[in-house]
Design a protein around this motif. Structure first.
Motif, PDB file in Angstrom:
ATOM      1  N   ILE A 137     -10.109  -6.201  -9.008  1.00  0.00           N
ATOM      2  CA  ILE A 137      -9.003  -6.970  -9.596  1.00  0.00           C
ATOM      3  C   ILE A 137      -8.233  -6.099 -10.582  1.00  0.00           C
ATOM      4  CG2 ILE A 137      -8.470  -8.886 -11.156  1.00  0.00           C
ATOM      5  CD1 ILE A 137     -10.796 -10.428  -9.811  1.00  0.00           C
ATOM      6  N   GLU A 138      -8.972  -5.352 -11.389  1.00  0.00           N
ATOM      7  CA  GLU A 138      -8.327  -4.468 -12.368  1.00  0.00           C
ATOM      8  C   GLU A 138      -7.533  -3.364 -11.673  1.00  0.00           C
ATOM      9  OE1 GLU A 138      -9.615  -1.524 -16.068  1.00  0.00           O
ATOM     10  OE2 GLU A 138     -10.983  -3.093 -15.393  1.00  0.00           O
ATOM     11  N   HIS A 139      -8.053  -2.862 -10.554  1.00  0.00           N
ATOM     12  CA  HIS A 139      -7.381  -1.770  -9.841  1.00  0.00           C
ATOM     13  C   HIS A 139      -6.155  -2.237  -9.066  1.00  0.00           C
ATOM     14  CE1 HIS A 139      -6.826   1.902  -7.501  1.00  0.00           C
ATOM     15  NE2 HIS A 139      -6.798   1.154  -6.409  1.00  0.00           N
ATOM     16  N   ALA A 140      -6.310  -3.345  -8.324  1.00  0.00           N
ATOM     17  CA  ALA A 140      -5.254  -3.772  -7.396  1.00  0.00           C
ATOM     18  C   ALA A 140      -4.263  -4.757  -8.011  1.00  0.00           C
ATOM     19  CB  ALA A 140      -5.882  -4.389  -6.144  1.00  0.00           C
ATOM     20  N   HIS A 141      -4.624  -5.379  -9.124  1.00  0.00           N
ATOM     21  CA  HIS A 141      -3.753  -6.346  -9.799  1.00  0.00           C
ATOM     22  C   HIS A 141      -3.208  -7.419  -8.840  1.00  0.00           C
ATOM     23  CE1 HIS A 141      -3.887  -3.912 -13.408  1.00  0.00           C
ATOM     24  NE2 HIS A 141      -3.477  -2.861 -12.723  1.00  0.00           N
ATOM     25  N   PRO A 142      -4.098  -8.119  -8.110  1.00  0.00           N
ATOM     26  CA  PRO A 142      -3.599  -9.195  -7.239  1.00  0.00           C
ATOM     27  C   PRO A 142      -3.029 -10.331  -8.068  1.00  0.00           C
ATOM     28  CG  PRO A 142      -5.976  -9.323  -7.424  1.00  0.00           C
ATOM     29  CD  PRO A 142      -5.568  -8.051  -8.123  1.00  0.00           C
ATOM     30  N   ASP A 143      -2.137 -11.096  -7.453  1.00  0.00           N
ATOM     31  CA  ASP A 143      -1.542 -12.250  -8.135  1.00  0.00           C
ATOM     32  C   ASP A 143      -2.556 -13.388  -8.150  1.00  0.00           C
ATOM     33  OD1 ASP A 143      -0.077 -14.290  -9.193  1.00  0.00           O
ATOM     34  OD2 ASP A 143       1.368 -14.400  -7.537  1.00  0.00           O
ATOM     35  N   LEU A 144      -3.128 -13.650  -9.308  1.00  0.00           N
ATOM     36  CA  LEU A 144      -4.121 -14.707  -9.442  1.00  0.00           C
ATOM     37  C   LEU A 144      -3.585 -15.880 -10.259  1.00  0.00           C
ATOM     38  CD1 LEU A 144      -7.301 -12.525 -10.081  1.00  0.00           C
ATOM     39  CD2 LEU A 144      -6.401 -13.401  -7.914  1.00  0.00           C
ATOM     40  N   SER A 145      -2.268 -15.957 -10.389  1.00  0.00           N
ATOM     41  CA  SER A 145      -1.669 -17.015 -11.205  1.00  0.00           C
ATOM     42  C   SER A 145      -1.960 -18.406 -10.652  1.00  0.00           C
ATOM     43  CB  SER A 145      -0.158 -16.802 -11.321  1.00  0.00           C
ATOM     44  OG  SER A 145       0.450 -16.792 -10.038  1.00  0.00           O
ATOM     45  N   ALA A 146      -2.190 -18.502  -9.342  1.00  0.00           N
ATOM     46  CA  ALA A 146      -2.468 -19.811  -8.739  1.00  0.00           C
ATOM     47  C   ALA A 146      -3.954 -20.024  -8.462  1.00  0.00           C
ATOM     48  CB  ALA A 146      -1.679 -19.957  -7.430  1.00  0.00           C
ATOM     49  N   MET A 168      -5.487  -5.082   0.812  1.00  0.00           N
ATOM     50  CA  MET A 168      -6.091  -3.940   1.504  1.00  0.00           C
ATOM     51  C   MET A 168      -5.735  -3.928   2.986  1.00  0.00           C
ATOM     52  SD  MET A 168      -9.811  -3.418  -0.327  1.00  0.00           S
ATOM     53  CE  MET A 168     -10.372  -5.128  -0.252  1.00  0.00           C
ATOM     54  N   ALA A 169      -5.674  -5.104   3.600  1.00  0.00           N
ATOM     55  CA  ALA A 169      -5.360  -5.177   5.033  1.00  0.00           C
ATOM     56  C   ALA A 169      -3.979  -4.619   5.336  1.00  0.00           C
ATOM     57  CB  ALA A 169      -5.463  -6.624   5.516  1.00  0.00           C
ATOM     58  N   ALA A 170      -3.064  -4.716   4.376  1.00  0.00           N
ATOM     59  CA  ALA A 170      -1.704  -4.203   4.583  1.00  0.00           C
ATOM     60  C   ALA A 170      -1.691  -2.692   4.821  1.00  0.00           C
ATOM     61  CB  ALA A 170      -0.831  -4.554   3.385  1.00  0.00           C
ATOM     62  N   ARG A 171      -2.778  -2.022   4.469  1.00  0.00           N
ATOM     63  CA  ARG A 171      -2.860  -0.572   4.671  1.00  0.00           C
ATOM     64  C   ARG A 171      -3.359  -0.197   6.063  1.00  0.00           C
ATOM     65  NH1 ARG A 171      -4.338   2.666  -0.543  1.00  0.00           N
ATOM     66  NH2 ARG A 171      -3.250   1.496  -2.157  1.00  0.00           N
ATOM     67  N   TYR A 172      -3.695  -1.187   6.876  1.00  0.00           N
ATOM     68  CA  TYR A 172      -4.202  -0.940   8.226  1.00  0.00           C
ATOM     69  C   TYR A 172      -3.181  -1.438   9.235  1.00  0.00           C
ATOM     70  CZ  TYR A 172      -8.576   0.084   5.866  1.00  0.00           C
ATOM     71  OH  TYR A 172      -9.527   0.647   5.052  1.00  0.00           O
ATOM     72  N   ASP A 173      -3.108  -0.754  10.358  1.00  0.00           N
ATOM     73  CA  ASP A 173      -2.093  -1.094  11.369  1.00  0.00           C
ATOM     74  C   ASP A 173      -2.497  -2.284  12.226  1.00  0.00           C
ATOM     75  OD1 ASP A 173      -0.392   0.948  10.553  1.00  0.00           O
ATOM     76  OD2 ASP A 173      -1.334   2.409  11.891  1.00  0.00           O
ATOM     77  N   THR A 174      -3.776  -2.407  12.538  1.00  0.00           N
ATOM     78  CA  THR A 174      -4.216  -3.432  13.484  1.00  0.00           C
ATOM     79  C   THR A 174      -5.452  -4.158  12.969  1.00  0.00           C
ATOM     80  OG1 THR A 174      -5.727  -1.971  14.697  1.00  0.00           O
ATOM     81  CG2 THR A 174      -3.392  -1.994  15.405  1.00  0.00           C
ATOM     82  N   TRP A 175      -5.689  -5.317  13.551  1.00  0.00           N
ATOM     83  CA  TRP A 175      -6.895  -6.087  13.252  1.00  0.00           C
ATOM     84  C   TRP A 175      -8.140  -5.279  13.595  1.00  0.00           C
ATOM     85  CZ3 TRP A 175      -8.994 -10.080  10.840  1.00  0.00           C
ATOM     86  CH2 TRP A 175     -10.227 -10.585  11.286  1.00  0.00           C
ATOM     87  N   ASP A 176      -8.130  -4.569  14.716  1.00  0.00           N
ATOM     88  CA  ASP A 176      -9.304  -3.794  15.116  1.00  0.00           C
ATOM     89  C   ASP A 176      -9.622  -2.695  14.105  1.00  0.00           C
ATOM     90  OD1 ASP A 176      -9.675  -5.337  17.352  1.00  0.00           O
ATOM     91  OD2 ASP A 176      -8.710  -3.933  18.728  1.00  0.00           O
ATOM     92  N   GLN A 177      -8.597  -2.078  13.537  1.00  0.00           N
ATOM     93  CA  GLN A 177      -8.835  -1.070  12.507  1.00  0.00           C
ATOM     94  C   GLN A 177      -9.454  -1.697  11.263  1.00  0.00           C
ATOM     95  OE1 GLN A 177      -5.117   0.889  11.751  1.00  0.00           O
ATOM     96  NE2 GLN A 177      -5.073   1.939  13.749  1.00  0.00           N
ATOM     97  N   LEU A 178      -8.966  -2.875  10.918  1.00  0.00           N
ATOM     98  CA  LEU A 178      -9.522  -3.594   9.775  1.00  0.00           C
ATOM     99  C   LEU A 178     -10.989  -3.937  10.015  1.00  0.00           C
ATOM    100  CD1 LEU A 178      -8.813  -4.966   7.004  1.00  0.00           C
ATOM    101  CD2 LEU A 178      -8.416  -7.058   8.326  1.00  0.00           C
TER     102      LEU A 178
END
Length: 200
Positions: A137-146, A168-178
């Motif tokens: 959480i400290e590294h990625a700073h996700p939006d936790l306002s909700a 993190m998934a946004a850094r992968y091209d496909t579901w299989d890679q994830l």
């Protein structure tokens, strides 16, 4: 990443009573749809454990024996939890723990696969000193306002884990890679190891 290509997936988190093996005191299951946590169809349950909550566990999640005294037993909510999980993929942080506890409480449950954001984070952010949920959480700073409740409650932790998964998934091209990066060996959904070709 094309999030619309994902199968049905729920991020899960459980809180226990502090015994070994644990009795459940809280379960959260948060669907991820089109790259967003879907709180409108999420499930969250409090349950009175068979054995008392230990002071140590209560100090972490704040769910005391008094707070849980009038909540339903696990037997009263198990079918509802199972119905929401179905045969979907699930995701959790340090997923071995949540998968083991849920499987012990839902013997007939068989998810299609299990993503682990701890394993995924080690593949995605290879140079971090720690990979705890707090560290991520400290590294990625996700939006936790909700996010509902607070840290160490199942609903908050599931929401935070969902936001980290999406980031993190946004850094992968496909579901299989994830899947290759995030599913631990020996858990449902793990890719089959490649067979060495026959030499004769």
């Amino acid at each position: 990443m094309n999030f619309s290509s994902w199968p049905r997936l729920l991020v899960v988190d459980v809180e226990g009573n502090g015994t070994n093996p644990p009795d459940l005191v809280e379960v959260a299951a948060l669907p991820v749809r089109e790259g967003r946590p879907d709180t409108s169809t999420a499930g969250a349950w409090l349950t009175k454990p068979r054995r008392p909550v230990t002071p140590f566990a209560a100090g972490i999640h704040g769910l005391t024996n008094e707070r849980l005294e009038k909540e339903p037993s696990w037997e009263e909510i198990a079918d509802e939890v199972h119905a929401l999980l179905g045969v979907s993929w699930v995701c959790a942080h340090n997923a071995h723990v949540d998968y083991k506890v849920l499987s012990a409480h839902l013997p007939q449950w068989q998810p299609a696969g299990v993503l682990d954001t701890l394993r995924l984070a080690k593949a995605t952010y290879s140079d971090l000193p720690k990979y705890s949920l707090d560290a991520l959480i400290e590294h990625a700073h996700p939006d936790l306002s909700a996010a509902p409740a607070q840290r160490h409650r199942a609903t908050f932790d599931a929401y935070a884990t969902a936001q980290l998964l999406i980031a993190m998934a946004a850094r992968y091209d496909t579901w299989d890679q994830l899947v290759a990066a995030a599913v631990p060996p020996n858990l449902p959904g793990a890719p089959e190891p490649e067979q060495d070709p026959m030499l004769w």
